[in-house]
Design an enzyme around this catalytic site. Structure first.
Site, mmCIF file in Angstrom:
data_model
loop_
_atom_site.group_PDB
_atom_site.id
_atom_site.type_symbol
_atom_site.label_atom_id
_atom_site.label_comp_id
_atom_site.label_asym_id
_atom_site.label_seq_id
_atom_site.Cartn_x
_atom_site.Cartn_y
_atom_site.Cartn_z
ATOM 1 N N SER A 29 0.835 -1.212 0.000
ATOM 2 C CA SER A 29 0.000 0.000 0.000
ATOM 3 C C SER A 29 0.865 1.254 0.000
ATOM 4 C CB SER A 29 -0.900 0.002 1.242
ATOM 5 O OG SER A 29 -0.092 -0.048 2.408
ATOM 6 N N THR A 161 -40.972 26.489 -4.460
ATOM 7 C CA THR A 161 -41.182 25.160 -3.882
ATOM 8 C C THR A 161 -41.688 24.327 -5.057
ATOM 9 O OG1 THR A 161 -43.485 25.553 -3.269
ATOM 10 C CG2 THR A 161 -41.839 26.061 -1.589
ATOM 11 N N HIS A 162 -41.266 23.101 -5.129
ATOM 12 C CA HIS A 162 -41.579 22.230 -6.285
ATOM 13 C C HIS A 162 -41.097 22.853 -7.604
ATOM 14 C CE1 HIS A 162 -44.358 20.071 -3.547
ATOM 15 N NE2 HIS A 162 -44.562 21.288 -3.077
ATOM 16 N N SER A 283 -18.310 24.094 -26.748
ATOM 17 C CA SER A 283 -18.668 22.814 -27.372
ATOM 18 C C SER A 283 -17.780 22.630 -28.591
ATOM 19 C CB SER A 283 -20.144 22.858 -27.770
ATOM 20 O OG SER A 283 -20.368 22.067 -28.913
ATOM 21 N N LYS A 289 -22.053 27.708 -27.859
ATOM 22 C CA LYS A 289 -22.279 27.186 -26.508
ATOM 23 C C LYS A 289 -21.307 27.708 -25.460
ATOM 24 C CE LYS A 289 -24.911 24.514 -25.284
ATOM 25 N NZ LYS A 289 -24.985 23.053 -25.379
ATOM 26 N N ASN A 291 -20.992 26.173 -21.718
ATOM 27 C CA ASN A 291 -21.578 25.147 -20.852
ATOM 28 C C ASN A 291 -21.070 25.223 -19.404
ATOM 29 O OD1 ASN A 291 -23.020 24.033 -23.001
ATOM 30 N ND2 ASN A 291 -21.264 22.791 -23.635
ATOM 31 N N GLU A 296 -21.335 21.018 -13.307
ATOM 32 C CA GLU A 296 -21.690 19.610 -13.518
ATOM 33 C C GLU A 296 -20.652 18.695 -12.854
ATOM 34 O OE1 GLU A 296 -22.212 19.412 -17.799
ATOM 35 O OE2 GLU A 296 -23.605 21.093 -17.683
ATOM 36 N N TYR A 323 -7.912 -6.775 13.972
ATOM 37 C CA TYR A 323 -7.334 -6.287 12.719
ATOM 38 C C TYR A 323 -7.429 -7.323 11.602
ATOM 39 C CZ TYR A 323 -4.372 -4.552 9.065
ATOM 40 O OH TYR A 323 -3.943 -4.125 7.836
ATOM 41 N N GLN A 328 -6.930 -2.249 5.348
ATOM 42 C CA GLN A 328 -5.881 -1.439 4.709
ATOM 43 C C GLN A 328 -6.434 -0.448 3.686
ATOM 44 O OE1 GLN A 328 -1.764 -2.825 4.022
ATOM 45 N NE2 GLN A 328 -2.336 -2.901 1.877
ATOM 46 N N LYS A 331 -7.398 3.876 3.918
ATOM 47 C CA LYS A 331 -6.663 5.104 3.595
ATOM 48 C C LYS A 331 -6.912 5.565 2.166
ATOM 49 C CE LYS A 331 -3.381 2.881 5.488
ATOM 50 N NZ LYS A 331 -4.315 2.025 6.273
#
Ligand code: ARG
Length: 463
Positions: A29, A161-162, A283, A289, A291, A296, A323, A328, A331
């Protein structure tokens, strides 16, 4: 006593054959946990200081070990250290190098401890420091949000709302709701510190140790508040990992919700905000465009961060004490969530500095969808001693009428209103004014301009 050769694993006397190369590849690791080198060296130095204080090792050996560990720290920091997958993890890599530097006396460093307590000691220290880093980044977001809110106290928008227009609010009030969310996140991370402040060092493999160690000493020197109480629980416990992953998930969820909302507001349909060129992308085919890719990205990253929480919950589910190698992975999982969340926090702060409300569009939208209807109902209760339900029905009749006539509420004349409720007087018209509507919401936590100013002052003072 046979010497441990430098190119052999620590357990080569017992386990005669080398592990298969595939197991060496998957079982190590080091690429992940080398991130813990500072904490590991610090904890080892404190450990040998304690061993010396308790007369378990000599002054000379303690000094040699401390010298070697400091040298290793410099080598790693200066990128002069060769990490070797063969030695599995950061603990063995450092111990191996210590043998190379100071010789056989390195063998005393692991007295009265095991990697089982060593790794969680390092990890808890690392998470504690990272908790402060995260909270610093959240604080930056809070400051940027407050700045934006201060500029927008009188920016009027519809509250939804909604996703339907509901009531009129101040854009600043809206922004200050983020401050509440992020303050809760800070508190949540901060609350985790209580468990993180229990020192695992000294529980050794699982049973404790026969050496007369002083766990209060190591706790104090390493910045913990107290030693853990049960050695078996200590080596098995990864609740502190889950606490961090959960706090990170919630914070990522807040960012994701806000990102989604800003994406909607930035759409051509809503057009309530404008993102600066710094935070949009183009784009490859549509030249016009711009974007909101970064938003996102923020929305998507919550998925990865939740996934990490569920990975860890699943690893722990059904795992007997104490253990196991399964642990392991803790982490890698936590580091990923930390890195992702920190990135998201920094990106979100950039977004806050790089978008502006489209005030005209906000006002125009606030004025549609009969957003002052509740104000009329409240007015009827307060001025014509009606029950709220009665007033609600009267107002619904007014809204139906306005809809039929294709008028907004503030375009109705007093005569038209009187046809529905003869008791009404001229002063009713003021309830359809958007600013009046906002300023009437004076209840604690409401959207009136005065409330928002006070709230902003309160948070600025707290900083
Ligand atoms: N690298 C190991 C881990 O992170 C350290 C603990 C190893 N302990 C053991 N008994 N194999 O889990």
């Amino acid at each position: 006593m046979s010497k441990i050769k430098n190119n052999q694993s620590i357990w080569s006397t017992r386990i005669k054959k080398n592990n298969s190369s595939l197991f060496q590849k998957v079982g190590n690791s080091i690429d992940i946990d080398k991130r813990l080198y500072n904490e590991d060296i610090k904890a080892s130095i404190v450990h040998v200081e304690m061993l010396f204080k308790q007369k378990i090792i000599s002054f000379k050996i303690k000094n040699k070990i401390v010298y070697g560990l400091n040298k290793i720290q410099k080598e790693i920091t200066n990128k002069k250290f060769e990490f070797n997958k063969k030695y599995e993890d950061i603990h063995m890599n450092i111990e191996k190098r210590l043998f190379q530097i100071i010789g056989e006396d390195a063998g005393y460093v692991h007295t009265a401890r095991s990697r089982n307590d060593q790794v969680i000691t390092d990890f808890k220290i690392w998470i504690k420091n990272s908790t402060y880093d995260i909270n610093d980044n959240i604080s930056k977001i809070i400051r940027s949000t407050i700045k934006l809110a201060e500029k927008n106290i009188e920016t009027i928008m519809p509250g939804f709302t909604h996703l339907k227009n509901a009531q009129v609010i101040s854009f600043a009030h809206y922004l200050m709701s983020y401050v509440e969310m992020f303050n809760r996140d800070k508190k949540r991370f901060f609350n985790n510190l209580d468990n993180l402040n229990e020192n695992p060092l000294g529980v050794a493999a699982l049973a404790g140790t026969s050496f007369n160690i002083d766990r209060n000493f190591t706790s104090k020197k390493l910045g913990f508040q107290r030693p853990t109480n049960n050695s078996i629980d200590t080596v098995s416990d990864r609740d502190f990992v889950l606490d961090f992953l959960f706090a990170a998930s919630l914070c990522a969820m807040h960012i994701s919700r806000i990102a989604e909302e800003l994406i909607i507001w930035n759409s051509d349909g809503f057009n309530l905000i404008k993102l600066s060129d710094k935070v949009v992308t183009g784009s490859s085919i549509m030249p016009q465009k711009k974007n909101p890719d970064l938003l996102e990205y923020l929305r998507g990253k919550s998925g990865t961060i939740y996934g990490n929480l569920f990975s860890m919950l699943t690893i722990l589910k059904g795992l007997p004490l104490s253990y196991f190698k399964d642990l392991q992975d803790d982490k890698e999982i936590l580091f990923k969530s930390y890195d992702n969340l920190n990135n998201c926090l920094k990106i979100f702060d950039e977004i806050l500095k790089n978008f502006s409300p489209n005030k005209n569009k906000m006002l125009e939208l606030a004025n549609s969808g009969y957003t002052t209807a509740t104000d009329l109902a409240d007015y009827l209760v307060q001025n014509h001693s009606m029950s709220f339900r009665k007033a609600y029905q009267k107002t619904a009749a007014v809204v139906n009428y306005a809809e039929k006539k294709k008028k907004k509420l503030n375009e109705l004349s007093i005569e038209e209103l009187k046809k529905i409720e003869p008791k009404l007087k001229d002063d009713v018209l003021k309830v359809f004014n958007l600013k009046n509507s906002i300023n009437s919401k004076k209840s604690y936590g409401g959207t009136s301009f005065d409330n928002i100013k006070k709230m902003i002052m309160k948070y600025k003072k707290e900083k």
